[in-house]
Design a protein around this motif. Structure first.
Motif, mmCIF file in Angstrom:
data_model
loop_
_atom_site.group_PDB
_atom_site.id
_atom_site.type_symbol
_atom_site.label_atom_id
_atom_site.label_comp_id
_atom_site.label_asym_id
_atom_site.label_seq_id
_atom_site.Cartn_x
_atom_site.Cartn_y
_atom_site.Cartn_z
ATOM 1 N N GLY A 158 -12.227 -46.154 49.304
ATOM 2 C CA GLY A 158 -12.973 -45.468 48.262
ATOM 3 C C GLY A 158 -12.331 -45.535 46.885
ATOM 4 N N CYS A 159 -11.246 -46.292 46.741
ATOM 5 C CA CYS A 159 -10.524 -46.373 45.469
ATOM 6 C C CYS A 159 -11.064 -47.497 44.593
ATOM 7 C CB CYS A 159 -9.037 -46.572 45.720
ATOM 8 S SG CYS A 159 -8.258 -45.195 46.564
ATOM 9 N N ARG A 160 -10.950 -47.299 43.289
ATOM 10 C CA ARG A 160 -11.416 -48.288 42.313
ATOM 11 C C ARG A 160 -10.273 -48.690 41.385
ATOM 12 N NH1 ARG A 160 -17.226 -45.446 40.667
ATOM 13 N NH2 ARG A 160 -18.173 -45.627 42.761
ATOM 14 N N TYR A 161 -10.352 -49.945 40.921
ATOM 15 C CA TYR A 161 -9.287 -50.492 40.092
ATOM 16 C C TYR A 161 -9.875 -51.338 38.971
ATOM 17 C CZ TYR A 161 -6.709 -49.294 44.318
ATOM 18 O OH TYR A 161 -6.187 -48.619 45.394
ATOM 19 N N SER A 162 -9.243 -51.276 37.820
ATOM 20 C CA SER A 162 -9.663 -52.106 36.696
ATOM 21 C C SER A 162 -9.252 -53.555 36.933
ATOM 22 C CB SER A 162 -9.017 -51.608 35.401
ATOM 23 O OG SER A 162 -9.264 -52.519 34.340
ATOM 24 N N ILE A 163 -10.079 -54.481 36.465
ATOM 25 C CA ILE A 163 -9.710 -55.898 36.497
ATOM 26 C C ILE A 163 -9.633 -56.465 35.078
ATOM 27 C CG2 ILE A 163 -10.536 -56.351 38.842
ATOM 28 C CD1 ILE A 163 -13.086 -57.498 37.569
ATOM 29 N N ASP A 164 -9.550 -55.587 34.102
ATOM 30 C CA ASP A 164 -9.349 -56.009 32.718
ATOM 31 C C ASP A 164 -7.850 -56.254 32.525
ATOM 32 O OD1 ASP A 164 -9.366 -56.530 30.045
ATOM 33 O OD2 ASP A 164 -10.286 -54.630 29.442
ATOM 34 N N ILE A 165 -7.407 -57.425 32.962
ATOM 35 C CA ILE A 165 -5.983 -57.702 33.108
ATOM 36 C C ILE A 165 -5.212 -57.525 31.806
ATOM 37 C CG2 ILE A 165 -4.315 -59.528 33.660
ATOM 38 C CD1 ILE A 165 -6.305 -60.546 35.743
ATOM 39 N N ARG A 166 -5.812 -57.884 30.688
ATOM 40 C CA ARG A 166 -5.099 -57.782 29.413
ATOM 41 C C ARG A 166 -4.687 -56.356 29.078
ATOM 42 N NH1 ARG A 166 -9.491 -60.456 25.683
ATOM 43 N NH2 ARG A 166 -10.711 -59.108 27.082
ATOM 44 N N ARG A 167 -5.403 -55.376 29.606
ATOM 45 C CA ARG A 167 -5.115 -53.976 29.315
ATOM 46 C C ARG A 167 -4.222 -53.303 30.362
ATOM 47 N NH1 ARG A 167 -8.661 -51.753 25.492
ATOM 48 N NH2 ARG A 167 -10.317 -53.176 24.830
ATOM 49 N N LEU A 168 -3.856 -54.034 31.394
ATOM 50 C CA LEU A 168 -3.108 -53.432 32.501
ATOM 51 C C LEU A 168 -1.619 -53.717 32.367
ATOM 52 C CD1 LEU A 168 -5.465 -54.438 35.465
ATOM 53 C CD2 LEU A 168 -5.534 -52.372 34.045
ATOM 54 N N ASN A 169 -0.780 -52.745 32.723
ATOM 55 C CA ASN A 169 0.663 -53.001 32.732
ATOM 56 C C ASN A 169 1.089 -53.531 34.097
ATOM 57 O OD1 ASN A 169 1.128 -50.749 34.496
ATOM 58 N ND2 ASN A 169 1.185 -49.375 32.724
ATOM 59 N N ASP A 170 2.323 -54.002 34.165
ATOM 60 C CA ASP A 170 2.814 -54.627 35.405
ATOM 61 C C ASP A 170 2.771 -53.664 36.581
ATOM 62 O OD1 ASP A 170 3.305 -56.665 33.675
ATOM 63 O OD2 ASP A 170 5.483 -56.686 33.929
ATOM 64 N N ALA A 171 3.216 -52.430 36.351
ATOM 65 C CA ALA A 171 3.280 -51.459 37.442
ATOM 66 C C ALA A 171 1.902 -51.196 38.029
ATOM 67 C CB ALA A 171 3.909 -50.154 36.955
ATOM 68 N N TYR A 172 0.888 -51.091 37.177
ATOM 69 C CA TYR A 172 -0.480 -50.859 37.658
ATOM 70 C C TYR A 172 -0.901 -51.986 38.595
ATOM 71 C CZ TYR A 172 -5.523 -49.986 37.653
ATOM 72 O OH TYR A 172 -6.826 -49.739 38.031
ATOM 73 N N MET A 173 -0.680 -53.225 38.177
ATOM 74 C CA MET A 173 -1.125 -54.366 38.978
ATOM 75 C C MET A 173 -0.346 -54.479 40.284
ATOM 76 S SD MET A 173 -2.026 -57.305 36.134
ATOM 77 C CE MET A 173 -0.598 -57.067 35.068
ATOM 78 N N LEU A 174 0.966 -54.259 40.228
ATOM 79 C CA LEU A 174 1.763 -54.344 41.445
ATOM 80 C C LEU A 174 1.400 -53.242 42.434
ATOM 81 C CD1 LEU A 174 5.235 -55.222 39.883
ATOM 82 C CD2 LEU A 174 3.739 -56.758 41.164
ATOM 83 N N ASN A 175 1.145 -52.046 41.923
ATOM 84 C CA ASN A 175 0.716 -50.948 42.796
ATOM 85 C C ASN A 175 -0.657 -51.235 43.394
ATOM 86 O OD1 ASN A 175 2.411 -48.202 42.875
ATOM 87 N ND2 ASN A 175 2.804 -49.203 40.928
ATOM 88 N N ALA A 176 -1.563 -51.761 42.588
ATOM 89 C CA ALA A 176 -2.911 -52.066 43.086
ATOM 90 C C ALA A 176 -2.865 -53.108 44.191
ATOM 91 C CB ALA A 176 -3.797 -52.542 41.936
ATOM 92 N N LEU A 177 -2.045 -54.121 44.032
ATOM 93 C CA LEU A 177 -1.890 -55.120 45.089
ATOM 94 C C LEU A 177 -1.398 -54.469 46.378
ATOM 95 C CD1 LEU A 177 -0.260 -57.968 42.973
ATOM 96 C CD2 LEU A 177 -2.467 -58.122 44.146
ATOM 97 N N ALA A 178 -0.404 -53.604 46.250
ATOM 98 C CA ALA A 178 0.176 -52.950 47.427
ATOM 99 C C ALA A 178 -0.800 -51.999 48.099
ATOM 100 C CB ALA A 178 1.450 -52.198 47.039
#
Length: 293
Positions: free
Chosen positions: A75-95
């Motif tokens: 039920g979780c949602r994540y942004s895919i606007d990569i230019r606006r995302l920091n490293d921690a956000y993306m690494l956490n989302a992958l995990a």
């Protein structure tokens, strides 16, 4: 190895993802780390997994709509606007969306591949924050025979890897203290160069409880990201109760694998702690059957 073997979804997906979220919240410093060198590679992997892989391979579980990635299992949602995302956000989302742990081996100016980021909820000690910035050889220094037998070959293989190629292998160990996959301090491994005769004295023998002993298997995958040429070292971990292995009739085969490890590698796998007791128990029923015959 086919591309379809890279990211897998199995029946325990939600249980494992919930555990990963707990670890990300409570053990963050062990699970996620990065530096500026890895930023382009993190962006590239995030796009590949969250946009190109999951929604297309598993459309009933993951969708993208109006710039938002939705995991319909959690039920979780994540942004895919990569230019606006920091490293921690993306690494956490992958995990939080796949069970694979990712280690970013980025090439430096001298052609060495160094660990510059990771997203890892189920580590087994070899990779950790203390390894950041180290080369492949430096990370594997504790592994018996790596420098003398494997180091040059692995370095050449990394340099020759082409994008789109996936190389897989299996690793295993015996885990004698429960079913926790999060093991940053890695009790599963020992030091083969510690003081003592063939280092056996350095590993204390244990009284094994077979109810909490497991075969831990890790499926390792290597692939090269096309844009950054970063080598992604991916690890998916599994646990199988040792009692299940014996019940299925595979006890003698596992005992043979344990017995035939070279001495130093056996110490690295902590065989002196559990080897005699475990292997004797694994062979018990087979010996009884041979006696009856």
């Amino acid at each position: 190895m086919p591309r379809s073997e890279w990211i897998k979804i199995d029946r325990r997906y939600l249980e494992r993802i919930d555990r990963r979220k707990y670890l990300l919240k409570n053990k963050q410093r062990f699970c996620v780390e990065s530096n500026a060198i890895a930023r382009p590679a993190i962006e590239e992997l995030y796009e590949e997994v969250m946009i190109n892989q999951l929604p297309k391979r598993f459309p009933n579980m993951f969708t993208i709509r109006r710039g938002t990635f939705t995991n319909h299992v959690t039920g979780c949602r994540y942004s895919i606007d990569i230019r606006r995302l920091n490293d921690a956000y993306m690494l956490n989302a992958l995990a939080e969306n796949v069970e694979e742990d990712f280690y970013f081996m980025c090439p430096d100016d001298n052609g060495e591949y160094r660990l510059q980021a990771y997203s890892s909820c189920f580590p087994q000690g070899l990779f950790s924050s203390s390894k950041m910035g180290l080369s492949v050889r430096e990370i594997h220094q504790p592994v018996p025979g790596y420098e003398s037998r494997l180091g040059n070959g692995v370095d050449k293989h990394f340099r020759r890897m082409e994008p789109g190629v996936f190389v897989g292998r299996l690793n295993w160990s015996i885990q004698t203290d429960g079913d926790e996959l999060f093991r940053p301090l890695a009790k599963n491994t020992g030091n083969p160069d510690a003081p003592g005769t063939v280092a056996y004295a350095a590993v204390q023998r244990e009284n094994i409880d077979f109810d909490i002993t497991y075969l831990r298997c890790e499926h390792h995958t290597l692939t090269c990201l096309p844009k950054t040429k970063t080598i992604m070292f991916c690890v998916r971990s599994y646990l199988t109760p040792i009692k299940q292995i014996k019940e299925e009739g595979n006890g003698p085969a596992l005992a043979e694998a344990c017995d035939t490890m070279p001495d130093k590698f056996g110490v690295y796998k902590r065989r002196p702690a559990w080897g005699d007791q475990l292997c004797r128990w694994l062979r018990e029923d087979a010996r009884k059957e041979d006696t009856l015959l």
